[in-house]
Design an enzyme around this catalytic site. Structure first.
Site, PDB file in Angstrom:
ATOM      1  CG  HIS A  29      -0.340  -0.109   2.506  1.00  7.17           C
ATOM      2  ND1 HIS A  29       0.370   0.916   3.050  1.00  7.17           N
ATOM      3  CD2 HIS A  29      -0.284  -1.126   3.400  1.00  7.17           C
ATOM      4  CE1 HIS A  29       0.823   0.563   4.228  1.00  7.17           C
ATOM      5  NE2 HIS A  29       0.452  -0.682   4.465  1.00  7.17           N
TER       6      HIS A  29
ATOM      7  CG  HIS B 172       4.243  -1.626   2.019  1.00  4.33           C
ATOM      8  ND1 HIS B 172       2.950  -2.055   1.902  1.00  4.33           N
ATOM      9  CD2 HIS B 172       4.689  -2.084   3.205  1.00  4.33           C
ATOM     10  CE1 HIS B 172       2.628  -2.740   2.978  1.00  4.33           C
ATOM     11  NE2 HIS B 172       3.666  -2.777   3.784  1.00  4.33           N
TER      12      HIS B 172
ATOM     13  CB  CYS C  43       1.848  -9.244  18.897  1.00  6.08           C
ATOM     14  SG  CYS C  43       0.911  -8.397  17.592  1.00  6.08           S
TER      15      CYS C  43
ATOM     16  CB  CYS D 232       4.550  -7.000  16.556  1.00  5.53           C
ATOM     17  SG  CYS D 232       3.440  -5.666  16.949  1.00  5.53           S
TER      18      CYS D 232
ATOM     19  CB  CYS E 269      -0.431  -6.110  20.717  1.00  5.34           C
ATOM     20  SG  CYS E 269       0.697  -5.277  19.590  1.00  5.34           S
TER      21      CYS E 269
ATOM     22  CG  HIS F 298      -1.010  -4.990  15.717  1.00  2.54           C
ATOM     23  ND1 HIS F 298       0.323  -5.237  15.952  1.00  2.54           N
ATOM     24  CD2 HIS F 298      -1.119  -4.788  14.395  1.00  2.54           C
ATOM     25  CE1 HIS F 298       0.983  -5.204  14.813  1.00  2.54           C
ATOM     26  NE2 HIS F 298       0.140  -4.927  13.853  1.00  2.54           N
TER      27      HIS F 298
ATOM     28  CE  LYS G 295     -10.307   4.548   7.606  1.00  2.75           C
ATOM     29  NZ  LYS G 295      -9.588   4.513   8.871  1.00  2.75           N
TER      30      LYS G 295
ATOM     31  CE  LYS H 184     -11.966   4.501   0.832  1.00  4.58           C
ATOM     32  NZ  LYS H 184     -11.708   3.326   1.639  1.00  4.58           N
TER      33      LYS H 184
HETATM   34  O1  ME8 Z   1       7.615  -4.613   9.218  1.00  2.00           O
HETATM   35  N1  ME8 Z   1       3.302   5.084   6.484  1.00  2.00           N
HETATM   36  O2  ME8 Z   1       7.164  -5.301   7.065  1.00  2.00           O
HETATM   37  P1  ME8 Z   1       5.852  -4.495   6.706  1.00  2.00           P
HETATM   38  C1  ME8 Z   1       4.586   5.044   6.145  1.00  2.00           C
HETATM   39  N2  ME8 Z   1       8.806  -7.318   7.344  1.00  2.00           N
HETATM   40  N3  ME8 Z   1       5.273   3.900   5.958  1.00  2.00           N
HETATM   41  C2  ME8 Z   1       4.622   2.749   6.114  1.00  2.00           C
HETATM   42  C3  ME8 Z   1       3.249   2.713   6.474  1.00  2.00           C
HETATM   43  C4  ME8 Z   1       2.587   3.968   6.659  1.00  2.00           C
HETATM   44  N4  ME8 Z   1       1.303   4.067   6.960  1.00  2.00           N
HETATM   45  N5  ME8 Z   1       2.875   1.424   6.534  1.00  2.00           N
HETATM   46  C5  ME8 Z   1       3.972   0.672   6.218  1.00  2.00           C
HETATM   47  C6  ME8 Z   1       7.827  -5.338   8.266  1.00  2.00           C
HETATM   48  N6  ME8 Z   1       5.023   1.460   5.956  1.00  2.00           N
HETATM   49  C7  ME8 Z   1       8.984  -6.301   8.288  1.00  2.00           C
HETATM   50  C8  ME8 Z   1      10.262  -5.520   8.042  1.00  2.00           C
HETATM   51  S1  ME8 Z   1      12.898  -5.407   7.699  1.00  2.00           S
HETATM   52  C9  ME8 Z   1      14.202  -6.336   8.074  1.00  2.00           C
HETATM   53  C10 ME8 Z   1      11.504  -6.365   8.090  1.00  2.00           C
HETATM   54  C11 ME8 Z   1       6.381   1.046   5.541  1.00  2.00           C
HETATM   55  O3  ME8 Z   1       5.346  -5.079   5.440  1.00  2.00           O
HETATM   56  C12 ME8 Z   1       7.406   1.490   6.563  1.00  2.00           C
HETATM   57  O4  ME8 Z   1       8.658   1.497   5.967  1.00  2.00           O
HETATM   58  O5  ME8 Z   1       4.937  -4.411   7.870  1.00  2.00           O
HETATM   59  C13 ME8 Z   1       7.314   0.361   7.569  1.00  2.00           C
HETATM   60  O6  ME8 Z   1       8.415   0.303   8.430  1.00  2.00           O
HETATM   61  C14 ME8 Z   1       7.230  -0.836   6.653  1.00  2.00           C
HETATM   62  O7  ME8 Z   1       6.428  -0.373   5.547  1.00  2.00           O
HETATM   63  C15 ME8 Z   1       6.621  -2.060   7.314  1.00  2.00           C
HETATM   64  O8  ME8 Z   1       6.397  -3.034   6.337  1.00  2.00           O
END
Ligand code: ME8
Length: 636
Positions: free
Chosen positions: A18, A21, A126, A129, A143, A146, A296, A299
């Site tokens: 999303h 990411h 959790c 997390c 948690c 969450h 939202k 929306k």
């Molecule tokens: O935590 N605003 O993966 P993940 C800004 N796999 N950035 C955001 C965001 C938001 N609302 N939501 C997600 C993990 N991100 C682990 C990481 S690394 C060795 C392992 C971005 O899929 C931000 O960079 O939950 C966040 O830290 C990351 O996506 C979490 O991605």
């Protein structure tokens, strides 16, 4: 030449990517491009985190094997990165054999060193997390991230002696102020480290979760997903295996992360690196979150655009620009369609787009489309040249201190100063008295514009390439920052409006006329709505024949019409779909305002506006009764 190694988090493949990411990955891409363009040897790593309970559960919900689920979901990430013009050097998946081998090697080394022991443990796990919480860390038994109820799990596991490295980590953070950024995050970590640091459970019994990397010293266990995932930053460049890539790139210059994963990166990871005898990364940078509250709200205004749909509607570069311009690194920001469109219209369509258009038109009209000759300038030119030099230096400093939004703003201010220079010098007037001088003004403006475009290139690579080509620059040496690179006599490339305006009133449902409050109506009455006959004469109204019509996908209001204006054909978009079927429009002779600047409505370009009368629940097109009049006739 220096080296620059930058990483993003590796994302869980439990769900579709999303905007969050996308944001971290675009930011990493912008920084990587910036360094590449400075001439640095750059390595940009991203990838996916594919083990652990979360991914395992997602696979189960989809009724497929975990690996198959990962193979399917990873495609969405890769496709999105392509769409967003993410130019990574390597994409790591934690299910890659090469990664698994490095994880096993590192664990074995730490085990041999005596930093891993076997013990029984109870903790609240959790899945969101993917970590245990102690009783103290829970918020009302839930948690802290969450706010979900957590299960107490008691089992025998392997533990990493993380606590043994606590003081070493604290000392390291104090000695290296850049290690955790922004500063307030460093303080947060130091605050966390004031409590005794426990040891880290780094295994899961296969009897509970088999989806992971097997421990080389106990086949009944798999590696804890975070221990596996963090190692990606060194496995991708060949740590512990024969590979000179590792010494070339490690330590990383930046681990970019969101604030949600600060503890794992700023506490678990450094202690793991201490135990594995690897140097620490230069900077772990945690940015804030994109909030969805305002999204939202939009929306509820009737706007159901999801952030990533913006790519299809308005193009990838405007989205990259908005994300980089709007978020102050470290702080949270609100994602909002209206602010996106306003920013696009003011910065890109107005300030940048109009400047490109003006320079292009004047050079085409008066200099046969070739960059004019430069002659000595006066005070205004000196000033502009100086700001051109200064802005490059400022932007460099700002990018290096991770103030990307400020770097974009500095560049846009420079663009605005070129617009002011054009206003002051008025080459469109000067041309009549002194063509040579007017040509020189256009050279100064175009050369300054080139500098602005180059500085925006890492943010909007594809559009900036197109616009640079419009001022005749097709081969760019980004490392060269000297003034005067535009060559007089160079032919301009094909001109197209780079950022057509977006019609905000169509994209965001505005209050209809009838619903305007009495106060608002009075305001309109008082501010006056009269125009002079000269102003009205500027409006070009013509008859147009509808050649074809179809609905605009994804909306229930808009119809896209191809119209004929005499010899010319054009496309316009009109909000009449609730009142007309596309088929019944074909052949109608309508009336169109033809000299409006083009706009983008729901991703579709509109070159004009049809006239219609709107009643309470209806819209009726203004048409010509007598079609023998023909299309393209001027209304008088
Ligand atoms: O935590 N605003 O993966 P993940 C800004 N796999 N950035 C955001 C965001 C938001 N609302 N939501 C997600 C993990 N991100 C682990 C990481 S690394 C060795 C392992 C971005 O899929 C931000 O960079 O939950 C966040 O830290 C990351 O996506 C979490 O991605």
């Amino acid at each position: 030449m220096s080296k620059f190694y930058i990483t993003t988090p590796i994302y869980y493949v439990n769900d579709e990517p999303h905007i969050g990411h996308a944001y971290t990955t675009i930011l990493a891409d912008v920084l990587a491009r910036y360094h590449r363009e400075l001439g640095d040897d750059t390595f940009f790593l991203t990838g996916t985190d594919e083990h652990g309970q979360k991914v395992y559960q997602a696979a189960k919900e989809h009724g497929v094997e975990p690996k198959q689920h990962c193979d399917e979901t990873v495609i969405h990430f890769k496709e999105l990165w392509e769409k967003l013009h993410i130019d990574y050097d390597y994409f790591i998946r934690t299910t890659d054999e090469s990664h698994k081998k490095v994880v096993q090697n590192i664990l074995q080394n730490i085990y041999n060193k005596g930093d891993i022991y076997f013990d029984e443990y109870s903790g609240h796990y959790c899945v969101g997390c993917e970590r245990f919480y102690t009783e103290k860390e829970l918020v009302e038994g839930k948690c802290p991230q969450h706010l979900t109820e957590l299960k107490l799990i008691t089992e025998k596991n392997y533990f990493f002696k993380m606590g043994a490295y606590q003081q070493k980590l604290i000392d390291y953070i104090h000695k290296h102020p850049d290690f955790i950024q922004p500063d307030f995050r460093r303080n947060e970590v130091l605050g966390f480290l004031r409590q005794p640091l426990g040891d880290l459970c780094i295994s899961r019994p296969k009897s509970r979760l088999s989806w992971g990397i097997e421990l080389s010293f106990d086949k009944n266990y798999v590696t804890y997903v975070w221990f596996d995932a963090l190692i990606n930053y060194v496995s991708a460049i060949g740590a512990t295996v024969e590979d000179d890539q590792f010494s070339q790139w490690w330590p990383a210059d930046y681990h970019l992360i969101g604030k949600d994963i600060l503890t794992t990166h700023a506490v678990y990871w450094p202690t793991m690196l201490f135990a594995a005898d690897f140097p620490q990364p230069r900077t772990i940078f945690a940015h804030g979150w994109w909030m969805s509250d305002e999204f939202k709200m939009s929306k509820s205004l009737g706007n159901v655009v999801r952030p990533l749909e913006l790519i299809d509607l308005y193009g990838v570069d405007p989205l990259r620009f908005y994300l980089m311009r709007e978020m102050v690194l470290g702080q949270d920001a609100n994602f909002n369609l209206e602010s996106f469109i306003r920013r696009y219209n003011s910065d890109l369509a107005n300030d940048l787009g109009n400047l490109v258009g003006r320079i292009n038109t004047l050079i085409r009209r008066h200099f046969d489309g070739n960059i004019p000759v430069l002659s000595d300038g006066g005070e205004n030119e000196k000033e502009l040249k100086k700001s051109g030099k200064d802005v490059g230096i400022k932007v460099r400093k700002l990018i290096e201190s991770m103030r990307v939004n400020k770097a974009v703003e500095e560049t846009m201010q420079f663009v605005r100063s070129i617009n002011r220079y054009m206003e002051k010098s008025a080459p469109w007037k000067l041309i009549k008295q002194n063509k040579e001088k007017a040509g020189s003004v256009l050279y100064f403006a175009a050369e300054s514009l080139r500098i602005g475009l180059q500085l925006l290139h890492p943010i909007m690579p594809s559009r900036m390439d197109q616009v640079l080509a419009m001022i005749g620059v097709t081969e760019i040496d980004f490392t060269n920052h000297t003034w005067g690179q535009l060559k007089s006599g160079t032919e301009l490339g094909k001109f197209e409006i780079p950022f057509p305006r977006i019609d905000l009133s169509v994209e965001i449902k505005e209050t209809p006329e009838d619903e305007k409050t009495p106060d608002k109506r009075e305001e309109i009455e008082m501010t006056g709505n009269q125009i002079s006959i000269d102003e009205f004469r500027k409006v070009e109204l013509k008859t147009a024949e509808v050649v074809s019509a179809e609905r605009v996908e994804g909306t229930d209001k808009l119809i896209k019409l191809q119209i004929k204006l005499g010899e010319e054909e054009r496309q316009i978009v009109a909000g009449i779909a609730q009142h007309y079927q596309p088929e019944e429009l074909v052949g109608k002779m309508i009336i169109v305002v033809t000299n409006l600047e083009p706009t983008i409505i729901r991703g579709v370009e509109s070159n004009g506006m049809l006239l219609a009368a709107s009643g309470k629940d209806t819209i009726v097109l203004a048409t010509m009764d007598d079609p023998s009049i023909g299309s393209g006739r001027q209304l008088i």
